[in-house]
Design a protein around this motif. Structure first.
Motif, short mmCIF file in Angstrom:
data_model
loop_
_atom_site.label_atom_id
_atom_site.label_comp_id
_atom_site.label_asym_id
_atom_site.label_seq_id
_atom_site.Cartn_x
_atom_site.Cartn_y
_atom_site.Cartn_z
N GLN A 1 0.83 -1.20 0.00
CA GLN A 1 0.00 0.00 0.00
C GLN A 1 0.87 1.25 0.00
OE1 GLN A 1 -3.29 0.50 -0.11
NE2 GLN A 1 -3.81 -1.67 -0.25
N VAL A 2 0.39 2.26 -0.67
CA VAL A 2 1.06 3.56 -0.72
C VAL A 2 0.04 4.63 -0.36
CG1 VAL A 2 2.28 5.22 -2.17
CG2 VAL A 2 2.62 2.76 -2.54
N GLN A 3 0.43 5.53 0.54
CA GLN A 3 -0.43 6.66 0.89
C GLN A 3 0.21 7.93 0.34
OE1 GLN A 3 0.64 4.45 3.60
NE2 GLN A 3 -1.07 3.21 2.87
N LEU A 4 -0.63 8.80 -0.22
CA LEU A 4 -0.15 10.02 -0.86
C LEU A 4 -0.94 11.21 -0.33
CD1 LEU A 4 -0.17 8.61 -4.50
CD2 LEU A 4 1.83 8.90 -3.04
N VAL A 5 -0.21 12.29 0.00
CA VAL A 5 -0.86 13.51 0.48
C VAL A 5 -0.30 14.70 -0.28
CG1 VAL A 5 -1.31 15.00 2.44
CG2 VAL A 5 -1.21 12.52 2.77
N GLU A 6 -1.18 15.39 -1.02
CA GLU A 6 -0.76 16.56 -1.79
C GLU A 6 -0.94 17.84 -0.95
OE1 GLU A 6 -3.12 13.99 -4.84
OE2 GLU A 6 -3.31 14.61 -2.74
N SER A 7 -0.13 18.84 -1.28
CA SER A 7 -0.28 20.16 -0.66
C SER A 7 0.32 21.20 -1.60
CB SER A 7 0.42 20.21 0.70
OG SER A 7 1.80 19.96 0.56
N GLY A 8 0.04 22.47 -1.31
CA GLY A 8 0.66 23.55 -2.07
C GLY A 8 -0.25 24.25 -3.06
N GLY A 9 -1.47 23.78 -3.20
CA GLY A 9 -2.37 24.45 -4.13
C GLY A 9 -2.81 25.81 -3.61
N GLY A 10 -3.49 26.56 -4.46
CA GLY A 10 -3.97 27.87 -4.05
C GLY A 10 -4.42 28.69 -5.23
N LEU A 11 -4.60 29.98 -4.97
CA LEU A 11 -5.03 30.93 -5.99
C LEU A 11 -3.83 31.79 -6.40
CD1 LEU A 11 -7.25 32.48 -7.57
CD2 LEU A 11 -7.59 33.86 -5.51
N VAL A 12 -3.62 31.91 -7.71
CA VAL A 12 -2.49 32.68 -8.22
C VAL A 12 -2.92 33.40 -9.49
CG1 VAL A 12 -1.58 30.74 -9.57
CG2 VAL A 12 -0.02 32.54 -8.78
N ARG A 27 4.69 1.66 1.03
CA ARG A 27 5.59 0.93 0.13
C ARG A 27 6.02 1.84 -1.03
NH1 ARG A 27 6.36 -4.60 -0.97
NH2 ARG A 27 6.68 -5.12 -3.15
N THR A 28 7.28 2.28 -1.04
CA THR A 28 7.78 3.13 -2.12
C THR A 28 8.96 2.42 -2.78
OG1 THR A 28 9.10 4.35 -0.52
CG2 THR A 28 7.01 5.32 -1.17
N ILE A 29 8.70 1.70 -3.82
CA ILE A 29 9.70 0.91 -4.51
C ILE A 29 10.42 1.78 -5.53
CG2 ILE A 29 10.09 -1.12 -5.97
CD1 ILE A 29 9.22 -1.72 -3.11
N SER A 30 11.74 1.59 -5.64
CA SER A 30 12.54 2.46 -6.50
C SER A 30 12.10 2.42 -7.95
CB SER A 30 14.01 2.10 -6.39
OG SER A 30 14.22 0.76 -6.83
N SER A 100 2.62 1.11 -9.92
CA SER A 100 3.52 0.12 -9.34
C SER A 100 4.15 -0.77 -10.40
CB SER A 100 2.77 -0.71 -8.29
OG SER A 100 1.59 -1.24 -8.83
N ARG A 101 4.60 -0.13 -11.46
CA ARG A 101 5.36 -0.78 -12.52
C ARG A 101 6.39 0.23 -13.02
NH1 ARG A 101 -0.28 -2.06 -14.88
NH2 ARG A 101 -0.65 -0.70 -13.11
N PRO A 102 7.50 -0.23 -13.62
CA PRO A 102 8.57 0.70 -13.99
C PRO A 102 8.31 1.52 -15.25
CG PRO A 102 9.19 -1.55 -14.52
CD PRO A 102 7.90 -1.65 -13.77
N SER A 103 7.37 1.14 -16.06
CA SER A 103 7.15 1.88 -17.31
C SER A 103 6.22 3.06 -17.07
CB SER A 103 6.54 0.96 -18.37
OG SER A 103 5.35 0.38 -17.90
N TYR A 104 6.45 4.14 -17.82
CA TYR A 104 5.60 5.32 -17.69
C TYR A 104 4.21 5.04 -18.28
CZ TYR A 104 9.48 8.32 -16.38
OH TYR A 104 10.53 8.90 -15.72
N GLY A 105 3.22 5.69 -17.72
CA GLY A 105 1.87 5.64 -18.26
C GLY A 105 1.29 7.03 -18.21
N SER A 106 0.40 7.33 -19.15
CA SER A 106 -0.21 8.66 -19.19
C SER A 106 -1.72 8.62 -19.02
CB SER A 106 0.15 9.37 -20.50
OG SER A 106 -0.33 8.64 -21.61
N ARG A 107 -2.28 7.47 -18.71
CA ARG A 107 -3.72 7.34 -18.53
C ARG A 107 -4.03 7.10 -17.06
NH1 ARG A 107 -2.13 5.32 -23.27
NH2 ARG A 107 -3.29 5.86 -25.16
#
Length: 124
Positions: A1-12, A27-30, A100-107
């Motif tokens: 399992q991987v947990q992700l928390v975003e921050s830094g958004g706002g109005l600009v 779990r953060t695999i290289s 959780s795979r080494p290849s890039y994906g854009s979808r």
């Protein structure tokens, strides 16, 4: 399992800058890929940029090339998205995601774990 928390958004204002952060835990695999996506109201979630936990390669959507930079700090398990020269059309909720795979994906469906999102609003 991987947990992700975003921050830094706002109005600009248009032409301004923001830096988003995505803190990962669990779990953060290289070989994993971490990406930023965005979703504007009424639109499909779209790919923005991606990077692996190891190595130097990065991958960008054409719409943000030259303006956005993705980077990571492995010691902090954090990925950043530096956004410069922001435009009103960059307004969206920005999400980070892990594939959780080494290849890039854009979808979006190629990614397995998601954060809750952070709002970015660019005024004209």
């Amino acid at each position: 399992q991987v947990q992700l928390v975003e921050s830094g958004g706002g109005l600009v204002q248009a032409g301004g800058s923001l830096r988003l952060s995505c803190a990962a835990s669990g779990r953060t695999i290289s070989s994993y890929v971490i990406a930023w996506f965005r979703q504007a109201p009424g639109k499909e979630r779209e790919f923005v940029a991606a990077i692996r936990w190891s190595g130097d390669s990065t991958y960008y959507a054409d719409s943000v090339k030259g303006r956005f930079t993705i980077s990571r700090d492995n010691a902090k398990n954090t990925v950043y998205l530096q956004m410069n020269s922001l435009k009103p059309e960059d307004t969206a909720v920005y999400y980070c995601a892990v594939r959780s795979r080494p290849s890039y994906g854009s979808r979006w469906y190629e990614y397995d774990y998601w954060g809750q999102g952070t709002q970015v609003t660019v005024s004209s």
